[in-house]
Design an enzyme around this catalytic site. Structure first.
Site, PDB file in Angstrom:
ATOM      1  N   THR A  31      65.793  40.731  76.961  1.00 39.77           N
ATOM      2  CA  THR A  31      66.150  40.023  75.742  1.00 39.77           C
ATOM      3  C   THR A  31      67.647  39.770  75.634  1.00 39.77           C
ATOM      4  OG1 THR A  31      66.189  40.135  73.334  1.00 39.77           O
ATOM      5  CG2 THR A  31      66.184  42.231  74.491  1.00 39.77           C
ATOM      6  N   MET A  38      69.365  33.483  67.075  1.00 37.51           N
ATOM      7  CA  MET A  38      69.091  32.158  66.499  1.00 37.51           C
ATOM      8  C   MET A  38      69.765  31.998  65.132  1.00 37.51           C
ATOM      9  SD  MET A  38      65.038  31.879  67.504  1.00 37.51           S
ATOM     10  CE  MET A  38      64.617  33.417  66.681  1.00 37.51           C
ATOM     11  N   ASP A  73      60.382  26.250  78.140  1.00 37.44           N
ATOM     12  CA  ASP A  73      61.195  26.004  76.948  1.00 37.44           C
ATOM     13  C   ASP A  73      62.590  25.497  77.319  1.00 37.44           C
ATOM     14  OD1 ASP A  73      59.362  26.647  75.049  1.00 37.44           O
ATOM     15  OD2 ASP A  73      60.054  28.691  74.723  1.00 37.44           O
ATOM     16  N   GLY A 115      75.429  33.105  76.488  1.00 39.64           N
ATOM     17  CA  GLY A 115      75.578  34.411  77.117  1.00 39.64           C
ATOM     18  C   GLY A 115      74.910  34.519  78.475  1.00 39.64           C
ATOM     19  N   LYS A 118      62.267  23.291  72.563  1.00 45.85           N
ATOM     20  CA  LYS A 118      62.558  23.118  71.147  1.00 45.85           C
ATOM     21  C   LYS A 118      64.064  23.250  70.929  1.00 45.85           C
ATOM     22  CE  LYS A 118      58.263  25.420  69.774  1.00 45.85           C
ATOM     23  NZ  LYS A 118      57.715  26.570  69.052  1.00 45.85           N
TER      24      LYS A 118
END
Length: 517
Positions: free
Chosen positions: A119, A172, A36, A201, A58
């Protein structure tokens, strides 16, 4: 054909050190990597040469490859018997559509594994000094997607979030920042509630804008904050000033080009990154070992006729011992010979192979190495010099003038490279680069020749020694010289130069403000 396998790997928030060991293991043995946009270049560099790479990145509002097609790519590559890694930013199951990608694999009996990733919802606030939970402020954290389908409103229960009372983390959500902040206020949240948005970040170009839910959108707009960014809402945002360790590192925000070859540049690059700067690895030279070396073979066969063997670089040590292995020999061929090394790095490379250098000069350069040998070598003793094909004439000249009998054997060649030269030139022309490191005259020469149109007046070099500095001076490059010919000394000089630059910038800003009053 054997059935393939798919590993769904979370690449984490961007910093290569936050990739899991399991994820790295799969990347290194993959036949195919499907990745990605949010997978950092440093992580993509871990993909071995020859591995098939498929970019399905994307961008917000622009799906380079539709999700359905990505699912089919994974299935197709696995059916061909490949070990496929699907590399996704963050964690594959947290708003990453990882579950959708597994559906087709499950239906077709393709074996798979999910490797969780760190995450950004937790790691990015951490790198900005914001603990998402804190006993004095909150006891829960809520992670919400700020992404919406085109022309649709966000489906967020703002009232429930306000009543929950914990830290809110929106992923997002840059394009929806105003809608999110307004939604919280309308649902009854105090407009003075602290909030922050963190761009890029965990990366060297990380930026944070702090405020309240009332003014964060306005402040982020002024600062032109873009995706990828994480939004944090809650009292814990107050702690950012105190705990923001990442931005307080001594070289944070600095951009440095490292010109060493990949084989030897890792230590310098790694240490600079640890100090907070953005490193552009630009290995403009490549070491080519001369393994089919009949001259060296002849000298090894009569090695007992030499009293000294001299290594002028770590590259020479590496090439020599690779040659010994190729010829089914080892360090025992050196049992009756004294060893000299030009500096600590070269001596350390010898020590790793069980050999302690008999002589290392106090000043790590060819001149002091050669002069030290003159003091230690008797007129009847012979010296074997093992080094680069086009090494400096300084050592042979000093040995010749001193009447020492020696043989100069090339064991590796230094080749110039210009991969990614256009990008480096653009960065320099845009004044995006603070410093360029040079660890030898050949790195200076290769750097200049790889981009002949570059304006060298925009380049400030950090040179490892006086000989390297002479080459920089020859090309008109403004430069500083490390006190010693070591990586540690180069870093000390970089810190010194950057601190001086920062002080000068502060003085200029202060003078401008005084002038405007």
């Amino acid at each position: 054909m054997a059935k393939g396998f798919v590993a769904l790997v979370g690449a984490g928030p961007g910093e290569v050190g936050l990739l899991t060991l399991r994820g790295k293991e799969y990347i290194e043995k993959a036949d195919v990597v499907v990745y990605d946009r949010l997978v950092s270049p440093e992580i993509l560099d871990l993909i071995p040469k020859g591995t098939k790479k498929i970019d399905v990145g994307k961008h917000s509002g622009n799906h380079k490859v539709p999700q359905e097609e990505i699912n089919n790519i994974l299935l197709k590559e696995a059916k061909e018997g490949n070990m496929v890694v699907r590399l996704k930013g963050g964690d594959p199951f947290l708003f990453g559509r990882g579950g959708e990608e597994l559906e087709l694999l499950f239906e077709n009996n393709i074996p798979f594994e999910v490797v969780p990733g760190i995450t950004s919802a937790i790691s990015v606030p951490s790198y900005a000094g914001i603990p998402v939970t804190h006993r004095d402020f909150c006891s829960s954290v809520h992670i919400i997607t700020g992404h919406q389908k085109k022309n649709e409103e966000l489906k967020i229960n703002y009232k429930a979030l306000c009543e929950a009372g914990g830290t809110l983390v929106f992923l997002m959500g840059v394009a929806s920042l105003k809608e999110i902040m307004d939604g919280l206020i309308k649902a009854g949240m105090d407009k003075d509630t602290p909030a922050a948005i963190i761009e890029n970040g965990t990366c060297p170009n990380q930026r944070m804008v702090a405020g309240t839910i009332e003014n964060l959108y306005e402040r982020a707009t002024v600062e032109e904050i873009k995706s990828p960014s994480v939004i944090v809402v809650g009292e814990v945002c107050k702690l950012a000033d105190k705990y923001n360790w990442f931005n307080k590192r001594p070289l944070f925000g600095k951009k440095i080009i490292v010109t060493r070859p990949k084989e030897s540049g890792n230590e310098l690059s790694t240490k600079l990154k640890e100090l907070g700067c953005k490193v552009y690895d630009y290995p403009c030279i490549e070491i080519q070992e001369m393994t089919d070396n009949q001259i060296l073979k002849n000298e090894i066969n009569c090695i007992s006729s030499y009293s000294w063997m001299v290594f002028t670089s770590k590259n020479g040590v590496d090439a020599f011992f690779k040659y010994l292995l190729k010829e089914n020999m080892d360090f025992r061929v050196l049992k009756d010979i004294k060893i000299a090394a030009v500096g600590l790095k070269t001596a350390q490379s010898l020590k790793e192979r069980g050999i302690t250098a008999d002589f290392v000069p106090d000043v790590f350069d060819g001149e002091n190495l050669a002069k030290g040998l003159l003091e230690r070598t008797k007129k009847w003793e012979k010296v074997l010099l093992v080094r680069a094909l086009r090494g400096t004439e300084e050592i042979p000249n000093i040995l010749s003038e001193g009447g020492i009998v020696f043989k100069d054997i090339p064991i590796y060649n230094t080749l110039f490279k210009n991969e990614n030269a256009q990008h480096m030139q653009e960065l320099i022309e845009q004044n995006e680069i603070d410093l360029v490191t040079f660890t030898s005259g050949s790195t200076v020469e290769a750097f200049v020749k790889s981009m002949p149109k570059v304006d060298l007046s925009r380049v400030t070099g950090i040179c490892i020694g006086e000989k390297t500095a002479l080459k920089a001076k020859e090309y008109g490059i403004r430069h500083f010289v490390s006190d010693e010919a070591t990586v540690a000394s180069m870093i000390s000089k970089i810190l010194e130069v950057c601190n001086e630059k920062s002080r000068n910038m502060w003085k200029r800003d202060k003078a401008k403000k005084a002038e405007g009053k």
